[in-house]
Design a protein around this motif. Structure first.
Motif, PDB file in Angstrom:
ATOM      1  N   HIS A  32     -50.679  38.438 -40.766  1.00 57.50           N
ATOM      2  CA  HIS A  32     -51.625  38.769 -42.169  1.00 57.50           C
ATOM      3  C   HIS A  32     -53.029  39.154 -41.618  1.00 57.50           C
ATOM      4  O   HIS A  32     -53.442  38.763 -40.251  1.00 57.50           O
ATOM      5  N   ILE A  33     -53.650  39.789 -42.348  1.00 58.98           N
ATOM      6  CA  ILE A  33     -54.901  40.237 -41.899  1.00 58.98           C
ATOM      7  C   ILE A  33     -55.907  40.188 -43.420  1.00 58.98           C
ATOM      8  O   ILE A  33     -55.536  40.554 -44.479  1.00 58.98           O
ATOM      9  N   GLU A  34     -57.071  39.372 -43.045  1.00 60.31           N
ATOM     10  CA  GLU A  34     -58.023  39.267 -44.235  1.00 60.31           C
ATOM     11  C   GLU A  34     -58.614  39.983 -44.331  1.00 60.31           C
ATOM     12  O   GLU A  34     -58.999  40.954 -43.600  1.00 60.31           O
ATOM     13  N   LYS A  35     -59.424  40.573 -45.502  1.00 60.41           N
ATOM     14  CA  LYS A  35     -60.290  41.260 -46.063  1.00 60.41           C
ATOM     15  C   LYS A  35     -61.704  41.106 -45.142  1.00 60.41           C
ATOM     16  O   LYS A  35     -61.861  39.955 -44.889  1.00 60.41           O
ATOM     17  N   GLY A 208     -67.388  46.224 -45.483  1.00 63.10           N
ATOM     18  CA  GLY A 208     -66.187  45.265 -45.410  1.00 63.10           C
ATOM     19  C   GLY A 208     -64.691  45.668 -45.073  1.00 63.10           C
ATOM     20  O   GLY A 208     -63.872  45.317 -45.525  1.00 63.10           O
ATOM     21  N   MET A 209     -64.573  46.431 -44.142  1.00 66.41           N
ATOM     22  CA  MET A 209     -63.408  47.217 -43.827  1.00 66.41           C
ATOM     23  C   MET A 209     -62.714  46.062 -42.993  1.00 66.41           C
ATOM     24  O   MET A 209     -63.329  45.253 -42.018  1.00 66.41           O
ATOM     25  N   ALA A 210     -61.454  46.017 -42.887  1.00 66.02           N
ATOM     26  CA  ALA A 210     -60.626  45.218 -42.093  1.00 66.02           C
ATOM     27  C   ALA A 210     -60.039  46.071 -40.987  1.00 66.02           C
ATOM     28  O   ALA A 210     -59.870  47.457 -41.233  1.00 66.02           O
ATOM     29  N   LEU A 211     -59.839  45.464 -39.447  1.00 65.56           N
ATOM     30  CA  LEU A 211     -59.389  46.430 -38.616  1.00 65.56           C
ATOM     31  C   LEU A 211     -57.989  45.734 -38.020  1.00 65.56           C
ATOM     32  O   LEU A 211     -58.160  44.676 -37.712  1.00 65.56           O
ATOM     33  N   LEU A 212     -57.231  46.639 -37.776  1.00 67.93           N
ATOM     34  CA  LEU A 212     -56.091  46.365 -37.006  1.00 67.93           C
ATOM     35  C   LEU A 212     -56.155  47.253 -35.735  1.00 67.93           C
ATOM     36  O   LEU A 212     -55.818  48.258 -35.658  1.00 67.93           O
ATOM     37  N   ILE A 213     -56.527  46.480 -34.526  1.00 66.85           N
ATOM     38  CA  ILE A 213     -56.504  47.089 -33.256  1.00 66.85           C
ATOM     39  C   ILE A 213     -55.239  46.934 -32.413  1.00 66.85           C
ATOM     40  O   ILE A 213     -54.731  45.757 -32.394  1.00 66.85           O
ATOM     41  N   ILE A 214     -54.607  48.088 -32.129  1.00 65.87           N
ATOM     42  CA  ILE A 214     -53.355  47.952 -31.443  1.00 65.87           C
ATOM     43  C   ILE A 214     -53.868  48.494 -29.941  1.00 65.87           C
ATOM     44  O   ILE A 214     -54.353  49.690 -29.802  1.00 65.87           O
ATOM     45  N   THR A 215     -53.680  47.676 -28.896  1.00 60.43           N
ATOM     46  CA  THR A 215     -54.425  48.282 -27.576  1.00 60.43           C
ATOM     47  C   THR A 215     -53.566  47.443 -26.396  1.00 60.43           C
ATOM     48  O   THR A 215     -53.066  46.304 -26.655  1.00 60.43           O
TER      49      THR A 215
END
Length: 543
Positions: A32-35, A208-215
């Motif tokens: 999950h990713i919170e705001k 207030g942006m969420a980030l999903l970093i794939i690296t």
């Protein structure tokens, strides 16, 4: 799902239909990713990271790809099985994505302005004047110089790092609630990497942006992410708070990822070897045309009077920011683009030679390009791609002998011989780069120009490839011209380093001397950005 939860993924599986069999790429992952939160998905190439990210926006090639199990909810809305209208309202608007390979993600027939402005027209209804102003603002934010002048540029007119920055500008255009960044700094030099990471953090705070970093870059994870999911062979093997995982990794695979780092070169280069490459006053100037008759108004001096010498069995590192002329220099040395000046390979002047005169020398000078997907033909199998040079330069060997040499080349770069009958699209980015290296190695050349050969690879594979290149250099007395923005990688393989800026050499010398005691402010800034980039307690990146 809580009110603060932006993304909720449960028991997600992704499989691909390949002929008569099914390949499981992702197996029952939940996260999950919170705001406003930053989450990182880390793992080696082929672990399933990008497939998981593409699933969020339903961008996989259905029906070949399908979900045996799982649910994906973005702000409470189910994505699996959603109508196209729903998906369009989310893609590029509420959720933006930075793709791993910008050259294949950007339309080669459209200008930079048109590609970034398209999402502004669709989702914001902006006029052309408003969109142009916003595009210029975005290009400036992501560090592209002379933004207004580059609006009419096409992707092929930009360096790899500049193309990646255009992708970032496109993803940020509508100030999304969630930004998915799939290897966002893969092709970006270290100084711009620091700027991009700072930019992403600043935008996240402001919007207030969420980030999903794939690296695969654990340094990026340490600077940006609050939580980490470690992925291996389609499953999560460890998850938790970033500081806790780096301080006390529990899984053996996580410990291996953290320990993987290119080590400084220890062995001494061979002494007294002859000069294999000598370049004097090399220039590559591209005309800038304008007006009704298309007359030349000015020149872009991509390479402006470069001179260098490379000895047999040695490795010369070429470093500098994106757009400094590194790749152009390599292409000019290979006579793949027109240039002025002298280029001598093993005493033979290459300038002035015809195509037929150059052809016998091509087997001795090979190149590994920065973008593996763009340099591999999608219509040819891996075996055909690697064997192509053998067909041209060694036509007398039999089909079976070619297959044996291709198999040996694949083994050398850590791939299985059985893979030669598959096609490039069936491989991860890192695997495709290894195929490109195998293609260059199969002819056992004297000189290889390596243009960012490890930029698309995770750290564990980088170390393997660097060890491979060192071993091949010693075994076959190979010579490398190694172009990279990653000074840690250059330090692990190069004997000497040339630092380029705006088409000129600003500093050169022994690798350890330049990297430990840089003499010019520009070289010092590069070294500082590579080795001293840290995150303070607040998580804001600084140099």
């Amino acid at each position: 799902m809580t009110q603060s939860r932006l993304v909720d993924v449960n028991d997600l599986s992704v499989s691909f239909r390949v002929g008569n069999r099914t390949v499981e790429a992702v197996r029952g992952v939940s996260f999950h990713i919170e705001k406003g939160e930053t989450v990182a998905l880390v793992g080696e190439s082929g672990s399933g990271k990008s497939v998981t990210a593409l699933s969020l926006l339903q961008l996989l090639p259905y029906p070949r790809a399908f979900h045996p199990t799982g649910s994906i909810r973005i702000d409470g809305e189910e994505m699996i099985g959603a109508r196209e209208r729903t998906l369009r309202s989310i893609r590029g608007n509420r959720v933006g994505m930075i793709f791993q390979e910008p050259m294949t993600s950007l339309n080669p027939l459209h200008t930079v302005e048109k590609q970034i402005a398209e999402t502004l027209f669709v989702h914001r209804g902006m006029s052309r004047t408003q969109a142009r102003a916003r595009v210029i603002e975005l290009l400036g934010l992501v560090g592209i110089p002379d933004a207004e002048r580059r609006l009419g540029f096409y992707p092929h007119q930009l360096s790899g790092g500049q193309r990646q920055r255009v992708m970032i500008a496109m993803a940020l255009a509508n100030e999304p609630d969630l930004l998915i960044a799939d290897e966002p700094t893969t092709a970006v030099d270290v100084t711009i990497q620091a700027q991009i990471l700072t930019l992403l953090k600043d935008l996240q705070t402001r919007l207030g942006m969420a980030l999903l970093i794939i690296t695969h870059e654990l340094a990026i994870v340490q600077k940006l992410a609050e939580r980490i999911y470690v992925m291996h062979r389609g499953k999560f093997v460890e998850e938790g708070a970033t500081r806790e995982i780096f301080a006390h990794p529990q899984h053996e695979y996580t410990r291996m990822l953290i320990a993987s780092e290119p080590k400084p070169r220890r062995d001494a280069p061979p002494a007294g070897t002859p000069v294999i490459l000598e370049v004097k006053d090399l220039k590559v100037h591209f005309p800038v045309r304008g007006g009704f008759f298309g007359r030349t108004r000015d020149y872009i001096r991509a390479v402006d009077g470069i001179s260098l010498t490379l000895h047999e069995g040695h490795t010369l590192g070429i470093v500098g920011e994106s757009g400094s002329g590194k790749t152009t220099l390599g292409l000019a040395i290979l006579r793949l683009i027109r240039s002025d000046g002298s280029i001598k390979f093993r005493g033979t002047e290459l300038q002035g030679l015809t195509f037929n005169q150059l052809r016998p020398l091509r087997k001795d000078i090979q190149i590994v390009f920065q973008d593996p997907y763009g340099s591999l033909s999608p219509r040819m199998s891996v075996g055909e791609i690697i064997a192509e040079g053998l067909v041209v330069h060694q036509p007398r060997i039999t089909y079976d002998e070619r297959r044996e040499r291709v198999a040996a080349a694949l083994i050398e770069v850590g791939l299985e011989p059985e893979m030669m009958d598959r096609y490039p699209h069936e491989f991860s980015g890192g695997q495709r780069q290894r195929i490109s290296i195998a293609r260059a190695l199969v002819l056992k050349p004297r000189l290889i120009v390596l243009d960012e050969p490890t930029s698309a690879l995770d750290r564990t594979v980088q170390v393997q490839i660097l060890d491979l290149l060192r071993g091949l250099r010693e075994r076959y007395n190979l010579t490398y011209l190694f172009i990279s923005h990653d000074l840690k990688v250059v330090r692990s393989i190069a004997d000497r380093v040339v630092v380029m800026r705006n088409g000129k050499i600003v500093e050169e010398g022994l690798c350890e001397q330049v990297l430990n005691h840089p003499q010019t402010p520009y070289a010092a800034a590069l070294v500082k950005a590579s080795f001293d980039l840290v995150a303070d307690n607040s998580g804001v990146v600084g140099i």
